[in-house]
Design a protein around this motif. Sequence first.
Motif, PDB file in Angstrom:
ATOM      1  N   ILE A  34      10.486 -38.637  32.711  1.00 18.87           N
ATOM      2  CA  ILE A  34      10.794 -38.032  34.016  1.00 18.87           C
ATOM      3  C   ILE A  34       9.484 -37.783  34.761  1.00 18.87           C
ATOM      4  O   ILE A  34       8.606 -37.037  34.299  1.00 18.87           O
ATOM      5  CB  ILE A  34      11.550 -36.688  33.859  1.00 18.87           C
ATOM      6  CG1 ILE A  34      12.891 -36.921  33.166  1.00 18.87           C
ATOM      7  CG2 ILE A  34      11.768 -36.027  35.217  1.00 18.87           C
ATOM      8  CD1 ILE A  34      13.638 -35.650  32.841  1.00 18.87           C
ATOM      9  N   SER A  83      17.982 -47.184  27.529  1.00 18.96           N
ATOM     10  CA  SER A  83      16.740 -46.668  26.904  1.00 18.96           C
ATOM     11  C   SER A  83      16.337 -45.325  27.563  1.00 18.96           C
ATOM     12  O   SER A  83      16.821 -44.973  28.636  1.00 18.96           O
ATOM     13  CB  SER A  83      15.606 -47.700  27.054  1.00 18.96           C
ATOM     14  OG  SER A  83      15.312 -47.900  28.430  1.00 18.96           O
ATOM     15  N   TYR A  84      15.388 -44.580  26.874  1.00 17.83           N
ATOM     16  CA  TYR A  84      14.887 -43.316  27.398  1.00 17.83           C
ATOM     17  C   TYR A  84      13.687 -43.577  28.290  1.00 17.83           C
ATOM     18  O   TYR A  84      12.781 -44.348  27.930  1.00 17.83           O
ATOM     19  CB  TYR A  84      14.476 -42.357  26.266  1.00 17.83           C
ATOM     20  CG  TYR A  84      15.646 -41.780  25.522  1.00 17.83           C
ATOM     21  CD1 TYR A  84      16.283 -40.655  26.025  1.00 17.83           C
ATOM     22  CD2 TYR A  84      16.100 -42.366  24.335  1.00 17.83           C
ATOM     23  CE1 TYR A  84      17.372 -40.137  25.338  1.00 17.83           C
ATOM     24  CE2 TYR A  84      17.176 -41.863  23.663  1.00 17.83           C
ATOM     25  CZ  TYR A  84      17.807 -40.712  24.167  1.00 17.83           C
ATOM     26  OH  TYR A  84      18.857 -40.194  23.493  1.00 17.83           O
ATOM     27  N   LYS A  85      13.693 -42.927  29.447  1.00 18.90           N
ATOM     28  CA  LYS A  85      12.569 -43.080  30.368  1.00 18.90           C
ATOM     29  C   LYS A  85      11.955 -41.713  30.684  1.00 18.90           C
ATOM     30  O   LYS A  85      12.653 -40.696  30.698  1.00 18.90           O
ATOM     31  CB  LYS A  85      13.041 -43.765  31.658  1.00 18.90           C
ATOM     32  CG  LYS A  85      13.430 -45.228  31.450  1.00 18.90           C
ATOM     33  CD  LYS A  85      13.800 -45.869  32.775  1.00 18.90           C
ATOM     34  CE  LYS A  85      14.147 -47.352  32.559  1.00 18.90           C
ATOM     35  NZ  LYS A  85      14.502 -48.023  33.839  1.00 18.90           N
ATOM     36  N   TYR A 117      12.202 -36.481  29.084  1.00 17.28           N
ATOM     37  CA  TYR A 117      12.767 -37.826  29.217  1.00 17.28           C
ATOM     38  C   TYR A 117      14.235 -37.720  29.608  1.00 17.28           C
ATOM     39  O   TYR A 117      14.857 -36.683  29.395  1.00 17.28           O
ATOM     40  CB  TYR A 117      12.666 -38.578  27.881  1.00 17.28           C
ATOM     41  CG  TYR A 117      11.230 -38.832  27.441  1.00 17.28           C
ATOM     42  CD1 TYR A 117      10.593 -40.039  27.781  1.00 17.28           C
ATOM     43  CD2 TYR A 117      10.535 -37.884  26.690  1.00 17.28           C
ATOM     44  CE1 TYR A 117       9.285 -40.275  27.369  1.00 17.28           C
ATOM     45  CE2 TYR A 117       9.238 -38.110  26.285  1.00 17.28           C
ATOM     46  CZ  TYR A 117       8.611 -39.299  26.629  1.00 17.28           C
ATOM     47  OH  TYR A 117       7.329 -39.522  26.219  1.00 17.28           O
ATOM     48  N   TYR A 118      14.728 -38.889  30.146  1.00 16.75           N
ATOM     49  CA  TYR A 118      16.152 -38.960  30.445  1.00 16.75           C
ATOM     50  C   TYR A 118      16.672 -40.334  29.943  1.00 16.75           C
ATOM     51  O   TYR A 118      15.906 -41.299  29.801  1.00 16.75           O
ATOM     52  CB  TYR A 118      16.441 -38.783  31.931  1.00 16.75           C
ATOM     53  CG  TYR A 118      16.011 -39.944  32.808  1.00 16.75           C
ATOM     54  CD1 TYR A 118      16.950 -40.946  33.174  1.00 16.75           C
ATOM     55  CD2 TYR A 118      14.691 -40.080  33.246  1.00 16.75           C
ATOM     56  CE1 TYR A 118      16.554 -42.033  33.968  1.00 16.75           C
ATOM     57  CE2 TYR A 118      14.306 -41.138  34.030  1.00 16.75           C
ATOM     58  CZ  TYR A 118      15.239 -42.107  34.399  1.00 16.75           C
ATOM     59  OH  TYR A 118      14.851 -43.178  35.175  1.00 16.75           O
ATOM     60  N   TYR A 119      17.956 -40.460  29.697  1.00 18.11           N
ATOM     61  CA  TYR A 119      18.556 -41.719  29.157  1.00 18.11           C
ATOM     62  C   TYR A 119      19.080 -42.555  30.311  1.00 18.11           C
ATOM     63  O   TYR A 119      19.904 -42.102  31.105  1.00 18.11           O
ATOM     64  CB  TYR A 119      19.706 -41.377  28.190  1.00 18.11           C
ATOM     65  CG  TYR A 119      20.305 -42.591  27.538  1.00 18.11           C
ATOM     66  CD1 TYR A 119      19.627 -43.264  26.513  1.00 18.11           C
ATOM     67  CD2 TYR A 119      21.551 -43.070  27.954  1.00 18.11           C
ATOM     68  CE1 TYR A 119      20.199 -44.370  25.921  1.00 18.11           C
ATOM     69  CE2 TYR A 119      22.110 -44.174  27.361  1.00 18.11           C
ATOM     70  CZ  TYR A 119      21.430 -44.826  26.337  1.00 18.11           C
ATOM     71  OH  TYR A 119      22.004 -45.952  25.745  1.00 18.11           O
ATOM     72  N   ASP A 120      18.595 -43.796  30.395  1.00 18.17           N
ATOM     73  CA  ASP A 120      18.991 -44.717  31.464  1.00 18.17           C
ATOM     74  C   ASP A 120      20.102 -45.612  30.928  1.00 18.17           C
ATOM     75  O   ASP A 120      19.890 -46.382  29.962  1.00 18.17           O
ATOM     76  CB  ASP A 120      17.800 -45.565  31.909  1.00 18.17           C
ATOM     77  CG  ASP A 120      18.143 -46.406  33.130  1.00 18.17           C
ATOM     78  OD1 ASP A 120      19.274 -46.271  33.656  1.00 18.17           O
ATOM     79  OD2 ASP A 120      17.267 -47.143  33.590  1.00 18.17           O
ATOM     80  N   ASN A 121      21.285 -45.480  31.537  1.00 17.65           N
ATOM     81  CA  ASN A 121      22.448 -46.222  31.060  1.00 17.65           C
ATOM     82  C   ASN A 121      22.325 -47.731  31.333  1.00 17.65           C
ATOM     83  O   ASN A 121      22.927 -48.567  30.638  1.00 17.65           O
ATOM     84  CB  ASN A 121      23.723 -45.700  31.710  1.00 17.65           C
ATOM     85  CG  ASN A 121      24.043 -44.282  31.227  1.00 17.65           C
ATOM     86  OD1 ASN A 121      23.792 -43.966  30.061  1.00 17.65           O
ATOM     87  ND2 ASN A 121      24.600 -43.468  32.095  1.00 17.65           N
ATOM     88  N   GLU A 122      21.607 -48.073  32.370  1.00 16.69           N
ATOM     89  CA  GLU A 122      21.502 -49.499  32.701  1.00 16.69           C
ATOM     90  C   GLU A 122      20.617 -50.251  31.708  1.00 16.69           C
ATOM     91  O   GLU A 122      20.928 -51.335  31.246  1.00 16.69           O
ATOM     92  CB  GLU A 122      20.942 -49.674  34.117  1.00 16.69           C
ATOM     93  CG  GLU A 122      21.912 -49.173  35.195  1.00 16.69           C
ATOM     94  CD  GLU A 122      21.346 -49.378  36.579  1.00 16.69           C
ATOM     95  OE1 GLU A 122      20.204 -49.901  36.692  1.00 16.69           O
ATOM     96  OE2 GLU A 122      22.037 -48.992  37.568  1.00 16.69           O
ATOM     97  N   SER A 123      19.481 -49.560  31.393  1.00 14.71           N
ATOM     98  CA  SER A 123      18.559 -50.222  30.457  1.00 14.71           C
ATOM     99  C   SER A 123      18.807 -49.825  29.023  1.00 14.71           C
ATOM    100  O   SER A 123      18.195 -50.344  28.104  1.00 14.71           O
ATOM    101  CB  SER A 123      17.117 -49.910  30.841  1.00 14.71           C
ATOM    102  OG  SER A 123      16.897 -48.516  30.741  1.00 14.71           O
TER     103      SER A 123
END
Length: 324
Positions: free
Chosen positions: A18, A14-16, A6-12
Amino acid sequence: MSKVKYYYDNESLSYKKIERKPGRRIGLIALGIASSFLAGFILLIIYFNIPQIETPKEKALKRELNNLKIQYSVLNKKIDIAQEVLADVQHRDNNIYRVYFEANPIPEEQRKAGFGGVNRYQYLNGFDNSELIIETHKKMDILQKQIVVQSKSLDEIVKLAKEKEKLLTAIPAIQPIKNENLTRMASGYGMRMHPILKYRKMHNGMDFTAKKGTDVFATGDATVKKARRSRGFGNLIILDHGFGYETYYAHLSAFEVREGQKVKRGEVIGKVGNTGLSTGAHLHYEVHKNGKVVNPINYYHGDLTAEEYDIMLNQSTLENQSLD
């Protein structure tokens, strides 16, 4: 099972998860395969250009080859030692055994004859160590041939040894006339003035003067080869003693034996006379060995003392006139 990343999305905020792109995965696989081929190719080049790198099978073969070289070297040393031992046996055979039994020595060219004709070692060419292998085979062949020659020689010596007693009785070993019946030993072996022809010629025997009719004895066991009148020698007896020996008894007045008869040493075979080219009653005596005339002075060891032998030796060397 592969791990999910997973990676951390700064816009949302939240973790998404990969998601891997299919094209990238195929590229990584292709890159791995190409890298493997490249590494294999590089290792292959290194293998062919660095001779020190050997497979286990090559190492085993190399050890076996080195071991064979060592074995051939050891074998060559053993052959050299065997040749030295054989050379010593050959020397004793020629200079002791064959001399003792009065056999002709074996010529060196017969003992060490090589192998002629076609190249008998051609099948050994083409190997890494052909020279060493061929040299070893040559040594073995020569050694085997010399052993065969020596073996036959020793067989002959054994046969002569078995006949030693017969040989000793056959060799001319006594005077043909007894000392007490001799007037004198008139002439010996060598160049002498001939009493009738009146020039110096080879006198091939010894002259013993004695009264006509004096007994003449066989000087060794023999077979009567000849007992008849002969030109120059007058009444002549020739005895064949075997072993290459013959004795001549010339100028006899009578025969006491016939041709083909067996006689023993000391047996009366004839009587002193004055027949043929002779100037007085005497016996002309010769010893022949292997077809050649030899000095009879060397064959009186059977009945003369040392003093008697010295007297006869001195008389025989005088260059006086012979009686025949």
